[in-house]
Write a protein that holds these residues in place. Structure first.
Motif, PDB file in Angstrom:
ATOM      1  N   ASP A   1       0.874  -1.172   0.000  1.00 38.68           N
ATOM      2  CA  ASP A   1       0.000   0.000   0.000  1.00 38.68           C
ATOM      3  C   ASP A   1       0.913   1.225   0.000  1.00 38.68           C
ATOM      4  OD1 ASP A   1      -1.626   2.169   0.584  1.00 38.68           O
ATOM      5  OD2 ASP A   1      -2.827   1.100   2.076  1.00 38.68           O
ATOM      6  N   LEU A   2       1.098   1.822  -1.162  1.00 42.25           N
ATOM      7  CA  LEU A   2       2.032   2.941  -1.292  1.00 42.25           C
ATOM      8  C   LEU A   2       1.573   4.146  -0.483  1.00 42.25           C
ATOM      9  CD1 LEU A   2       4.497   4.300  -2.563  1.00 42.25           C
ATOM     10  CD2 LEU A   2       3.096   4.791  -4.584  1.00 42.25           C
ATOM     11  N   ARG A   3       0.263   4.413  -0.490  1.00 42.15           N
ATOM     12  CA  ARG A   3      -0.238   5.594   0.229  1.00 42.15           C
ATOM     13  C   ARG A   3       0.091   5.520   1.717  1.00 42.15           C
ATOM     14  NH1 ARG A   3      -1.030   9.018   2.963  1.00 42.15           N
ATOM     15  NH2 ARG A   3      -2.684  10.580   3.103  1.00 42.15           N
ATOM     16  N   ALA A   4      -0.104   4.366   2.326  1.00 47.54           N
ATOM     17  CA  ALA A   4       0.154   4.210   3.762  1.00 47.54           C
ATOM     18  C   ALA A   4       1.573   3.744   4.056  1.00 47.54           C
ATOM     19  CB  ALA A   4      -0.839   3.211   4.361  1.00 47.54           C
ATOM     20  N   GLN A   5       2.300   3.346   2.997  1.00 41.32           N
ATOM     21  CA  GLN A   5       3.650   2.779   3.130  1.00 41.32           C
ATOM     22  C   GLN A   5       3.632   1.527   4.021  1.00 41.32           C
ATOM     23  OE1 GLN A   5       5.657   7.155   3.171  1.00 41.32           O
ATOM     24  NE2 GLN A   5       7.017   5.497   3.798  1.00 41.32           N
ATOM     25  N   ILE A   6       2.609   0.713   3.833  1.00 38.68           N
ATOM     26  CA  ILE A   6       2.448  -0.510   4.619  1.00 38.68           C
ATOM     27  C   ILE A   6       2.653  -1.724   3.709  1.00 38.68           C
ATOM     28  CG2 ILE A   6       0.913  -1.933   6.015  1.00 38.68           C
ATOM     29  CD1 ILE A   6       1.788   0.607   7.408  1.00 38.68           C
ATOM     30  N   ASN A   7       3.572  -2.594   4.091  1.00 37.68           N
ATOM     31  CA  ASN A   7       3.813  -3.865   3.401  1.00 37.68           C
ATOM     32  C   ASN A   7       3.129  -4.967   4.228  1.00 37.68           C
ATOM     33  OD1 ASN A   7       6.920  -5.262   1.983  1.00 37.68           O
ATOM     34  ND2 ASN A   7       4.801  -5.499   1.380  1.00 37.68           N
ATOM     35  N   THR A   8       2.141  -5.622   3.617  1.00 43.04           N
ATOM     36  CA  THR A   8       1.387  -6.669   4.307  1.00 43.04           C
ATOM     37  C   THR A   8       1.873  -8.035   3.859  1.00 43.04           C
ATOM     38  OG1 THR A   8      -0.576  -5.274   4.511  1.00 43.04           O
ATOM     39  CG2 THR A   8      -0.908  -7.653   4.715  1.00 43.04           C
TER      40      THR A   8
ATOM     41  N   ILE B   1       0.898  -9.960   8.813  1.00 43.39           N
ATOM     42  CA  ILE B   1       1.856  -9.032   9.397  1.00 43.39           C
ATOM     43  C   ILE B   1       1.877  -7.766   8.562  1.00 43.39           C
ATOM     44  CG2 ILE B   1       4.267  -8.683  10.048  1.00 43.39           C
ATOM     45  CD1 ILE B   1       3.404 -12.173   9.442  1.00 43.39           C
ATOM     46  N   ARG B   2       1.726  -6.617   9.220  1.00 46.45           N
ATOM     47  CA  ARG B   2       1.709  -5.332   8.515  1.00 46.45           C
ATOM     48  C   ARG B   2       2.867  -4.487   9.035  1.00 46.45           C
ATOM     49  NH1 ARG B   2      -2.278  -2.200   9.456  1.00 46.45           N
ATOM     50  NH2 ARG B   2      -2.565  -1.387   7.358  1.00 46.45           N
ATOM     51  N   ARG B   3       3.788  -4.141   8.144  1.00 42.85           N
ATOM     52  CA  ARG B   3       4.986  -3.394   8.532  1.00 42.85           C
ATOM     53  C   ARG B   3       5.057  -2.075   7.770  1.00 42.85           C
ATOM     54  NH1 ARG B   3       7.614  -8.742   7.863  1.00 42.85           N
ATOM     55  NH2 ARG B   3       8.004  -9.616   9.937  1.00 42.85           N
ATOM     56  N   ARG B   4       5.393  -1.034   8.493  1.00 43.77           N
ATOM     57  CA  ARG B   4       5.601   0.282   7.891  1.00 43.77           C
ATOM     58  C   ARG B   4       6.999   0.324   7.271  1.00 43.77           C
ATOM     59  NH1 ARG B   4       4.283   5.916   8.828  1.00 43.77           N
ATOM     60  NH2 ARG B   4       5.545   7.046   7.308  1.00 43.77           N
ATOM     61  N   VAL B   5       7.087   0.792   6.053  1.00 41.63           N
ATOM     62  CA  VAL B   5       8.359   0.943   5.354  1.00 41.63           C
ATOM     63  C   VAL B   5       8.790   2.412   5.448  1.00 41.63           C
ATOM     64  CG1 VAL B   5       9.527   0.832   3.122  1.00 41.63           C
ATOM     65  CG2 VAL B   5       7.909  -0.969   3.786  1.00 41.63           C
ATOM     66  N   LEU B   6       9.996   2.640   5.927  1.00 40.89           N
ATOM     67  CA  LEU B   6      10.570   3.983   6.020  1.00 40.89           C
ATOM     68  C   LEU B   6      11.800   4.048   5.127  1.00 40.89           C
ATOM     69  CD1 LEU B   6      10.383   4.586   9.875  1.00 40.89           C
ATOM     70  CD2 LEU B   6       8.951   5.655   8.132  1.00 40.89           C
ATOM     71  N   GLY B   7      11.790   4.935   4.159  1.00 36.86           N
ATOM     72  CA  GLY B   7      12.944   5.089   3.281  1.00 36.86           C
ATOM     73  C   GLY B   7      14.133   5.692   4.014  1.00 36.86           C
ATOM     74  N   PRO B   8      15.324   5.541   3.470  1.00 35.24           N
ATOM     75  CA  PRO B   8      16.526   6.071   4.120  1.00 35.24           C
ATOM     76  C   PRO B   8      16.447   7.559   4.440  1.00 35.24           C
ATOM     77  CG  PRO B   8      17.150   4.542   2.391  1.00 35.24           C
ATOM     78  CD  PRO B   8      15.669   4.727   2.277  1.00 35.24           C
TER      79      PRO B   8
END
Length: 248
Positions: free
Chosen positions: A179-186, A203-210
């Protein structure tokens, strides 16, 4: 934040089989190089470090290895994991607490947050709260070593793998959604155990770019000194990275 909250340990446990079965989590993670990668980064950037605080320490698997080199304290949100860690690793100092809010009243040489623990914090304000917790336990020169997703896992359709559980081999089908809008990888997993029992988890994880990590760190008083995938290569080649920052 779409339902999953780091301040809701019951939700986390219900969503992830590993949190319901810490012994299985430990078995699956056997051979992980997370602790050794962390140790190498500390040796490079803060070789004189003696004290370490691990936030989101889980079952204490990494903390046990790090405690061979540092005077360690671990903090974990989920009571089931804390109970398991205290039973199986009684020599460790593991405390129940939320890394958004906990204050131990002292500073350390090294702060660690491994095992994708930060990825379970989905809300921007709560991520800032975690970084404030890092800062509350830091003094000038304190090193932060953070491991979390910096890019999503995306695959065309589900894939299958085998997992040794200690009581037979489980067949696991895994699918990913982004989910690009929420930056959530399920991650959705369907487990079929040797006994014939089946279960599913999500499992739902938030992705944070560098660059996001650099911003959160800077706002909390840390300067990023290295971001690496842990392989020793210069480029980031995988979805997960180690961010190393020093407190000003």
């Amino acid at each position: 934040m779409s339902g999953l909250n780091i301040t809701d340990p019951g939700h986390l446990e219900a969503s992830n089989l590993f949190y319901r079965d810490p012994a299985l989590y430990d078995r699956v993670q056997t051979g992980s190089d997370s602790a050794s990668t962390c140790r190498a980064l500390v040796d490079r950037h803060r070789p004189d470090a003696r004290t370490l605080l691990d936030l989101g320490c889980g079952t204490g698997r990494d903390l046990e290895l790090l405690s061979q080199h540092f005077d360690c304290v671990g903090v974990e949100l989920q009571p089931g994991l804390v109970d398991y860690a205290r039973r199986t690793r009684p020599d460790l100092d593991i405390r129940l607490g939320d890394m958004c809010t906990i204050r131990l009243g002292h500073t350390v040489d090294v702060l660690t947050c491994l095992g994708n623990s930060l990825a379970y914090v989905h809300d921007n304000q709560e991520i800032q709260a975690v970084f404030r917790t890092f800062a509350a336990h830091a003094r000038p020169g304190t090193l932060l070593v953070l491991c979390c997703p910096v890019a999503p896992i995306e695959r065309d359709g589900p894939h299958e793998t085998q997992v040794e559980t200690g009581s037979g081999t489980a067949h696991v089908t895994i699918g990913y959604e982004w989910d690009l809008r929420a930056q959530i990888n399920t991650t959705r997993r369907h487990w079929v155990f040797a006994s014939g029992e089946e279960t599913r988890d999500l499992i739902r994880r938030r992705v944070l770019g560098p660059r996001e990590l650099e911003l959160y760190a800077s706002l909390a008083g840390f300067d990023v000194v290295q971001i690496t995938d842990g392989t020793g290569a210069g480029a980031l080649n995988g979805p997960v990275a180690y961010t190393v920052a020093r407190y000003r």
